[in-house]
Every structure is written in structure tokens, then in C-alpha cells.
Design a protein around this motif. Structure first.
Motif, PDB file in Angstrom:
ATOM      1  N   PRO A  98       0.825  -1.216   0.000  1.00 65.50           N
ATOM      2  CA  PRO A  98       0.000   0.000   0.000  1.00 65.50           C
ATOM      3  C   PRO A  98       0.855   1.261   0.000  1.00 65.50           C
ATOM      4  N   GLY A  99       0.517   2.196  -0.877  1.00 62.16           N
ATOM      5  CA  GLY A  99       1.221   3.467  -0.967  1.00 62.16           C
ATOM      6  C   GLY A  99       2.361   3.490  -1.953  1.00 62.16           C
ATOM      7  N   GLN A 100       2.782   2.341  -2.452  1.00 58.05           N
ATOM      8  CA  GLN A 100       3.881   2.334  -3.404  1.00 58.05           C
ATOM      9  C   GLN A 100       3.406   2.829  -4.773  1.00 58.05           C
ATOM     10  N   VAL A 101       4.328   3.494  -5.488  1.00 60.94           N
ATOM     11  CA  VAL A 101       3.999   4.112  -6.773  1.00 60.94           C
ATOM     12  C   VAL A 101       4.769   3.403  -7.877  1.00 60.94           C
ATOM     13  N   LEU A 102       4.047   2.984  -8.903  1.00 59.12           N
ATOM     14  CA  LEU A 102       4.651   2.402 -10.103  1.00 59.12           C
ATOM     15  C   LEU A 102       4.840   3.506 -11.131  1.00 59.12           C
ATOM     16  N   ARG A 103       6.046   3.588 -11.689  1.00 57.23           N
ATOM     17  CA  ARG A 103       6.345   4.554 -12.745  1.00 57.23           C
ATOM     18  C   ARG A 103       6.805   3.799 -13.986  1.00 57.23           C
ATOM     19  N   ILE A 104       6.056   3.964 -15.066  1.00 59.51           N
ATOM     20  CA  ILE A 104       6.404   3.354 -16.348  1.00 59.51           C
ATOM     21  C   ILE A 104       7.072   4.429 -17.190  1.00 59.51           C
ATOM     22  N   GLY A 105       8.375   4.282 -17.431  1.00 59.38           N
ATOM     23  CA  GLY A 105       9.121   5.306 -18.159  1.00 59.38           C
ATOM     24  C   GLY A 105       8.842   5.271 -19.651  1.00 59.38           C
ATOM     25  N   MET A 106       9.490   6.177 -20.378  1.00 56.10           N
ATOM     26  CA  MET A 106       9.297   6.228 -21.822  1.00 56.10           C
ATOM     27  C   MET A 106       9.964   5.020 -22.469  1.00 56.10           C
ATOM     28  N   ALA A 107       9.250   4.413 -23.391  1.00 57.76           N
ATOM     29  CA  ALA A 107       9.722   3.183 -24.019  1.00 57.76           C
ATOM     30  C   ALA A 107      10.972   3.450 -24.850  1.00 57.76           C
ATOM     31  N   THR A 108      11.956   2.574 -24.705  1.00 53.28           N
ATOM     32  CA  THR A 108      13.163   2.642 -25.532  1.00 53.28           C
ATOM     33  C   THR A 108      13.024   1.790 -26.789  1.00 53.28           C
ATOM     34  N   SER A 109      12.146   0.821 -26.754  1.00 52.90           N
ATOM     35  CA  SER A 109      11.755   0.080 -27.953  1.00 52.90           C
ATOM     36  C   SER A 109      10.303  -0.327 -27.781  1.00 52.90           C
ATOM     37  N   GLY A 110       9.608  -0.454 -28.918  1.00 52.87           N
ATOM     38  CA  GLY A 110       8.178  -0.682 -28.842  1.00 52.87           C
ATOM     39  C   GLY A 110       7.429   0.601 -28.563  1.00 52.87           C
ATOM     40  N   ALA A 111       6.107   0.511 -28.525  1.00 54.07           N
ATOM     41  CA  ALA A 111       5.280   1.707 -28.373  1.00 54.07           C
ATOM     42  C   ALA A 111       4.206   1.587 -27.303  1.00 54.07           C
TER      43      ALA A 111
END
Length: 301
Positions: A98-111
Motif C-alpha cells: 500500500p502506498g507504493q507508486v509504479l512509474r512506467i518510463g518512456m519506451a526505448t523500444s516498442g510503443a
């Protein structure tokens, strides 16, 4: 109820499952995840049925906070993934507190990335699916910062005991896809049919979930001693108007400008441009990860 608190969405984040098949006669397309294999894998990793709804993230920039203990998996594109300040691997089940944040960065390959959570995203279904159809406007609206996504109770199945999944990152260079000649291939000259399968096409910027527009590569105009060649138009042998007829995902329509468009999940159910080819179902997910300018060639299936 367990929820996922959306903090940032990036360019576009949508709830997607495997779509609503079988409704074309009612004017409703299938829609669903563009990279079906990635969504299926994510769901299997967290013990869900393959068709549970997840979040499709275009390019990256997505952030969300978990409000309860939650197992999740991220699949599809490649790039940086952080849970709080800790790097996590794609294609593996990860437990968030609980409270943890997931960050999905900008893709280096794929879209496109796919976020699967144990139990699945539980937004209200429309016509049997939780998918957002961007053409018809069906399903949950594109996600916005501040949205609270409800999550279903986790299934009774166990989590797969895996610490490595051999999944290759999306191709960064030229991709090759398989296609069959389409029902209107005879509306094009033999030279056009040959060009379709021999020209190196590139994904255009005018592409979305409805379809990927393709353009032919040009020789650089500034190169010494090299004349820029024109984009080879797919010349028609039959020039009269074609009545609208049913369309499927993977159909390659050719409008009057000769630049083909590969129809994807949110395509219209009918169309009036002739279909020179149809991408094989096994190759269709490739277009979910195709980036603008990336080369693509077609081979006979």
C-alpha cells in the motif's frame, strides 16, 4: 474495494481487455488490446484469466499508486520501470505494498506497455467488454490523473512460480510481417502487387489504434549523386468506385493517394477502399509496437 490511483497517464492510457468479438453485424468493432500477446502474458503472470482487463499505456509516462497489497506485471514495450525508487523487471509478477507508486518510463523500444493487476481492472463492461473503442467511443474514457480504477478480487489460482520469462524486447530496427493477398488485390496492377511485397515501408506519424498509415522510404534528397525517388504509389488497375464492404483487423486498405493503411483493433466495420492484402493474425500484434519511421516489409504468408 481495492483500487489503483492514477497519478499520470502519459500521452494515452486506456483500459483494454481482448475486446468484444461477434458484434460487427450490429456495427460494433472488436477493439481490445493492440498487443494481445502482451496482455495475455501479463494476465498469466499474475494468475488471471488471459482476457482480464488491464491498462494499455502509449509510449510511457504512466504513474499509479497502489492502495492495497497488489500483484502486478508490466509487459509489451521495453524501458525503465520503477516501484518507488526501485527498478523492477518487466514480464514478471511483482508485489506492491500500500502506498507504493509504479512509474512506467518512456519506451526505448516498442510503443505500448500493458499493466496487468491480479484480479483485473473492474470498470463496468459495455457490450460484454471493458475495452475502450476510440473510434466508436465505447467503454471507459481515456484515463486521467486522479482516476481511481477499481480492481476485482483476486482469483483463486496460484501465482506462477517464475523468476525469468524469456521474452524478447520489441524490435527497434526493420520488422517483417506476413500477409496474404487481399480480396481486392486484382484491383491493383501487377507492378503494384509486387511493390507492396518488395518496398520497405515505414510507419507514418498519422497512426493510431484505428490503423497504421505506411509510407515508402525516400532516398535522401541531399545525398551527393542520388536523386530522390518518388514514393511508389500502389497503382490501381480498376478505377471505378468500390461499394463499402466489411473490414477486419489486418486489412490493408489503399486510399486514392496510394499509401496503404493497416487496420487495427478500433477499425471501422466497413470501408470503401480496396484491400490489397490482409496481415496474418500471427503478425498483427507487431503493429502495436511499431514506432513512427520504423521500417516494415511484407512477405507472402
Amino acid at each position: 474495494m481495492n483500487v489503483l490511483h492514477v497519478l499520470n497517464t502519459g500521452p494515452l492510457a486506456l483500459v483494454q481487455d481482448l475486446g468484444r468479438p461477434g458484434l460487427a453485424a450490429l456495427g460494433v468493432g472488436r477493439s481490445g488490446a493492440l498487443d494481445r500477446g502482451a496482455l495475455r502474458l501479463g494476465n498469466r503472470l499474475v494468475g488471471n484469466d488471459e482476457g482480464e482487463a488491464g491498462v494499455e499505456v502509449l509510449l510511457g509516462g504512466f504513474e499509479a499508486r497502489f492502495e492495497h497489497d497488489t500483484w502486478f506485471a508490466v509487459t509489451g514495450a521495453a524501458g525503465p520501470l520503477l516501484l518507488d525508487d526501485r527498478e523492477v523487471d518487466a514480464h514478471l509478477a511483482v508485489r506492491a505494498s500500500p502506498g507504493q507508486v509504479l512509474r512506467i518510463g518512456m519506451a526505448t523500444s516498442g510503443a505500448r506497455w500493458y499493466l496487468a493487476v491480479r484480479g483485473g481492472v473492474a470498470v463496468p463492461p459495455v457490450l460484454g467488454s471493458r475495452s475502450r473503442d476510440t473510434l466508436a467511443g465505447l467503454g471507459t474514457s481515456p484515463l486521467r490523473a486522479g482516476d481511481m480504477l477499481p480492481l476485482s478480487e483476486h482469483p483463486g489460482s496460484d501465482l506462477p512460480l517464475l523468476d525469468f520469462v524469456p521474452v524478447a524486447d520489441p524490435v527497434q530496427g526493420a520488422v517483417e510481417v506476413r500477409a496474404h493477398l487481399g480480396p481486392r488485390a486484382d484491383w491493383f496492377s501487377p507492378a503494384a502487387q509486387d511493390a507492396f511485397f518488395t518496398v520497405e515501408w515505414r510507419g507514418a506519424t498519422e497512426s493510431d489504434r484505428i490503423g497504421v498509415r505506411l509510407e515508402a522510404a525516400r532516398a535522401p534528397a541531399h545525398a551527393a549523386g542520388v536523386r530522390p525517388h518518388p514514393v511508389p504509389l500502389l497503382e490501381r488497375a480498376v478505377t471505378h468506385e468500390l461499394p463499402s464492404e466489411p473490414m477486419v483487423a489486418g486489412a490493408v486498405q489503399v486510399p486514392p493517394d496510394g499509401r496503404p493503411t493497416v487496420l487495427l483493433a478500433d477499425h471501422p466495420v466497413t470501408g470503401g477502399y480496396p484491400v490489397i492484402a490482409v496481415v496474418s493474425d500471427a503478425s498483427l500484434d507487431t503493429f502495436a509496437q511499431l514506432r513512427p519511421g520504423q521500417p516494415v516489409t511484407f512477405r507472402h504468408a
